[in-house]
Design a protein around this motif. Structure first.
Motif, PDB file in Angstrom:
ATOM      1  N   TRP A 118      52.302  53.466  34.774  1.00  0.00           N
ATOM      2  CA  TRP A 118      53.539  53.910  34.145  1.00  0.00           C
ATOM      3  C   TRP A 118      54.691  53.945  35.147  1.00  0.00           C
ATOM      4  O   TRP A 118      55.853  53.756  34.767  1.00  0.00           O
ATOM      5  CB  TRP A 118      53.351  55.248  33.427  1.00  0.00           C
ATOM      6  N   VAL A 119      54.389  54.127  36.425  1.00  0.00           N
ATOM      7  CA  VAL A 119      55.435  54.048  37.446  1.00  0.00           C
ATOM      8  C   VAL A 119      55.944  52.611  37.562  1.00  0.00           C
ATOM      9  O   VAL A 119      57.141  52.372  37.758  1.00  0.00           O
ATOM     10  CB  VAL A 119      54.922  54.574  38.799  1.00  0.00           C
ATOM     11  N   GLN A 120      55.051  51.648  37.429  1.00  0.00           N
ATOM     12  CA  GLN A 120      55.474  50.248  37.408  1.00  0.00           C
ATOM     13  C   GLN A 120      56.404  49.986  36.231  1.00  0.00           C
ATOM     14  O   GLN A 120      57.411  49.270  36.366  1.00  0.00           O
ATOM     15  CB  GLN A 120      54.246  49.340  37.320  1.00  0.00           C
ATOM     16  N   HIS A 181      73.684  53.018  31.228  1.00  0.00           N
ATOM     17  CA  HIS A 181      72.832  54.121  31.647  1.00  0.00           C
ATOM     18  C   HIS A 181      72.281  54.935  30.480  1.00  0.00           C
ATOM     19  O   HIS A 181      71.182  55.458  30.545  1.00  0.00           O
ATOM     20  CB  HIS A 181      73.562  55.041  32.636  1.00  0.00           C
ATOM     21  N   ASP A 182      73.035  55.037  29.372  1.00  0.00           N
ATOM     22  CA  ASP A 182      72.524  55.765  28.211  1.00  0.00           C
ATOM     23  C   ASP A 182      71.279  55.076  27.647  1.00  0.00           C
ATOM     24  O   ASP A 182      70.293  55.731  27.286  1.00  0.00           O
ATOM     25  CB  ASP A 182      73.595  55.882  27.133  1.00  0.00           C
ATOM     26  N   ASP A 183      71.332  53.753  27.580  1.00  0.00           N
ATOM     27  CA  ASP A 183      70.176  52.997  27.096  1.00  0.00           C
ATOM     28  C   ASP A 183      69.006  53.128  28.058  1.00  0.00           C
ATOM     29  O   ASP A 183      67.844  53.255  27.639  1.00  0.00           O
ATOM     30  CB  ASP A 183      70.553  51.526  26.916  1.00  0.00           C
ATOM     31  N   VAL A 184      69.299  53.103  29.364  1.00  0.00           N
ATOM     32  CA  VAL A 184      68.244  53.246  30.370  1.00  0.00           C
ATOM     33  C   VAL A 184      67.551  54.594  30.224  1.00  0.00           C
ATOM     34  O   VAL A 184      66.314  54.694  30.249  1.00  0.00           O
ATOM     35  CB  VAL A 184      68.828  53.078  31.788  1.00  0.00           C
ATOM     36  N   LEU A 185      68.330  55.657  30.058  1.00  0.00           N
ATOM     37  CA  LEU A 185      67.751  56.987  29.905  1.00  0.00           C
ATOM     38  C   LEU A 185      66.923  57.090  28.626  1.00  0.00           C
ATOM     39  O   LEU A 185      65.877  57.755  28.602  1.00  0.00           O
ATOM     40  CB  LEU A 185      68.849  58.053  29.917  1.00  0.00           C
ATOM     41  N   ALA A 186      67.376  56.434  27.572  1.00  0.00           N
ATOM     42  CA  ALA A 186      66.611  56.439  26.324  1.00  0.00           C
ATOM     43  C   ALA A 186      65.267  55.741  26.517  1.00  0.00           C
ATOM     44  O   ALA A 186      64.227  56.199  26.008  1.00  0.00           O
ATOM     45  CB  ALA A 186      67.416  55.754  25.221  1.00  0.00           C
ATOM     46  N   ARG A 187      65.264  54.657  27.265  1.00  0.00           N
ATOM     47  CA  ARG A 187      64.014  53.942  27.529  1.00  0.00           C
ATOM     48  C   ARG A 187      63.078  54.769  28.421  1.00  0.00           C
ATOM     49  O   ARG A 187      61.855  54.763  28.243  1.00  0.00           O
ATOM     50  CB  ARG A 187      64.320  52.593  28.162  1.00  0.00           C
ATOM     51  N   ILE A 188      63.664  55.493  29.377  1.00  0.00           N
ATOM     52  CA  ILE A 188      62.851  56.360  30.227  1.00  0.00           C
ATOM     53  C   ILE A 188      62.235  57.483  29.387  1.00  0.00           C
ATOM     54  O   ILE A 188      61.070  57.854  29.571  1.00  0.00           O
ATOM     55  CB  ILE A 188      63.699  56.929  31.383  1.00  0.00           C
ATOM     56  N   HIS A 189      63.020  58.023  28.455  1.00  0.00           N
ATOM     57  CA  HIS A 189      62.509  59.085  27.577  1.00  0.00           C
ATOM     58  C   HIS A 189      61.324  58.572  26.769  1.00  0.00           C
ATOM     59  O   HIS A 189      60.292  59.258  26.640  1.00  0.00           O
ATOM     60  CB  HIS A 189      63.623  59.574  26.650  1.00  0.00           C
ATOM     61  N   HIS A 190      61.454  57.378  26.241  1.00  0.00           N
ATOM     62  CA  HIS A 190      60.369  56.786  25.454  1.00  0.00           C
ATOM     63  C   HIS A 190      59.125  56.574  26.322  1.00  0.00           C
ATOM     64  O   HIS A 190      57.997  56.891  25.912  1.00  0.00           O
ATOM     65  CB  HIS A 190      60.822  55.460  24.853  1.00  0.00           C
ATOM     66  N   LEU A 191      59.332  56.053  27.522  1.00  0.00           N
ATOM     67  CA  LEU A 191      58.216  55.823  28.435  1.00  0.00           C
ATOM     68  C   LEU A 191      57.540  57.138  28.808  1.00  0.00           C
ATOM     69  O   LEU A 191      56.307  57.245  28.792  1.00  0.00           O
ATOM     70  CB  LEU A 191      58.713  55.110  29.694  1.00  0.00           C
ATOM     71  N   GLY A 192      58.350  58.135  29.152  1.00  0.00           N
ATOM     72  CA  GLY A 192      57.793  59.424  29.542  1.00  0.00           C
ATOM     73  C   GLY A 192      57.011  60.083  28.425  1.00  0.00           C
ATOM     74  O   GLY A 192      55.961  60.705  28.660  1.00  0.00           O
ATOM     75  N   ARG A 194      55.337  58.604  26.126  1.00  0.00           N
ATOM     76  CA  ARG A 194      54.054  57.910  26.011  1.00  0.00           C
ATOM     77  C   ARG A 194      53.111  58.295  27.151  1.00  0.00           C
ATOM     78  O   ARG A 194      51.887  58.341  26.964  1.00  0.00           O
ATOM     79  CB  ARG A 194      54.272  56.404  26.007  1.00  0.00           C
ATOM     80  N   ALA A 195      53.679  58.547  28.351  1.00  0.00           N
ATOM     81  CA  ALA A 195      52.849  58.838  29.521  1.00  0.00           C
ATOM     82  C   ALA A 195      52.407  60.300  29.588  1.00  0.00           C
ATOM     83  O   ALA A 195      51.409  60.613  30.252  1.00  0.00           O
ATOM     84  CB  ALA A 195      53.599  58.473  30.802  1.00  0.00           C
ATOM     85  N   ALA A 196      53.131  61.189  28.904  1.00  0.00           N
ATOM     86  CA  ALA A 196      52.807  62.612  28.972  1.00  0.00           C
ATOM     87  C   ALA A 196      51.491  62.911  28.258  1.00  0.00           C
ATOM     88  O   ALA A 196      51.143  62.270  27.262  1.00  0.00           O
ATOM     89  CB  ALA A 196      53.931  63.429  28.358  1.00  0.00           C
ATOM     90  N   LEU A 197      50.777  63.882  28.768  1.00  0.00           N
ATOM     91  CA  LEU A 197      49.532  64.307  28.141  1.00  0.00           C
ATOM     92  C   LEU A 197      49.839  65.070  26.861  1.00  0.00           C
ATOM     93  O   LEU A 197      50.697  65.962  26.840  1.00  0.00           O
ATOM     94  CB  LEU A 197      48.732  65.192  29.095  1.00  0.00           C
ATOM     95  N   ALA A 198      49.152  64.730  25.795  1.00  0.00           N
ATOM     96  CA  ALA A 198      49.404  65.375  24.509  1.00  0.00           C
ATOM     97  C   ALA A 198      49.123  66.873  24.567  1.00  0.00           C
ATOM     98  O   ALA A 198      49.816  67.678  23.936  1.00  0.00           O
ATOM     99  CB  ALA A 198      48.556  64.710  23.431  1.00  0.00           C
ATOM    100  N   LYS A 199      48.101  67.273  25.327  1.00  0.00           N
ATOM    101  CA  LYS A 199      47.691  68.675  25.370  1.00  0.00           C
ATOM    102  C   LYS A 199      48.717  69.557  26.066  1.00  0.00           C
ATOM    103  O   LYS A 199      48.978  70.689  25.630  1.00  0.00           O
ATOM    104  CB  LYS A 199      46.341  68.790  26.064  1.00  0.00           C
TER     105      LYS A 199
END
Length: 228
Positions: A118-120, A181-192, A194-199
């Motif tokens: 996910w860092v990649q 940058h707004d689009d970049v932050l939105a993409r980072i939010h989406h990525l994060g 997905r990467a976050a633990l559901a629990k």
């Protein structure tokens, strides 16, 4: 408490995280930074330390290019996540001047652990032109010939929420200065998300601290004729 107490210069000390660590090990530390505001935070944080530790810390306003210290006055210099801000040609002359013969110098940087998938993906979002040069792959060229270097990597991770990741990304100049940058932050939010633990809702942001230690040669660089 170390068996040998060193006089240590924390160069570019900032708010003093490294300063306090060295002092807690029993060393006497001179924290130098060009920002009075940063040093004021360091001083306030020091008030929370045991008196035996805080007594070993002093602060001085100065820069790597103009160190307000006497010649050959320190046993070790550490520069943590700060060497890239200095004028290296001038800074190394000042380090040579204040460091005692056979003294030690340590430099360290934090860098992303790009072996993580996910860092990649994060790097692909924020680095459209490809990965920048990695300053941790070698010691600064100005230090070449001044002794032997040891290099070690220390892995660690930040556990954070997606919102904290966004706050961190918003502080990166290479993100905020982009027209999209707004689009970049939105993409980072989406990525994060997905990467976050559901629990827990947390994601682990793996890093590596690349640390270098210079053991000075017996020849004194101040008097040596070897050019930089």
């Amino acid at each position: 408490m170390p068996t040998v107490q060193l006089q240590v210069l924390d160069l570019g000390a900032g708010t003093g995280l490294g300063t306090r660590g060295a002092a807690a090990l029993g060393h006497t530390v001179i924290a130098v930074d060009s920002s009075e505001d940063m040093l004021s935070v360091l001083q306030m944080e020091n008030e929370e330390l045991p008196s035996s530790v805080s007594a070993r810390i002093s602060t001085v306003v100065g820069s790597a290019e103009h160190l307000p210290l006497e010649a050959r006055s320190v046993d070790a210099i550490m520069c943590l996540q700060a060497w890239h801000w200095v004028n290296p040609a001038l800074a190394i002359l000042e380090c040579d001047r204040v460091l005692r013969p056979q003294g030690m110098m340590g430099l360290a940087w934090h860098t992303w652990d790009r072996s993580n998938e996910w860092v990649q993906a994060l790097a692909a979002i924020v680095e459209p032109d490809g990965m920048p040069a990695d300053q941790t792959q070698s010691v600064p060229r100005e230090l070449a010939g001044r002794g032997s270097f040891e290099r070690k990597h220390f892995p660690f991770s930040y556990d954070m929420t997606v919102e904290q990741l966004l706050g961190l990304a918003s502080s990166w100049s290479f993100v905020t200065e982009r027209p999209d940058h707004d689009d970049v932050l939105a993409r980072i939010h989406h990525l994060g998300s997905r990467a976050a633990l559901a629990k827990t809702g947390l994601l682990s942001f793996p890093h590596i601290t690349a640390a270098f230690r210079l053991n000075r040669s017996t020849e004194d660089p101040v008097t040596a004729s070897k050019p930089l």
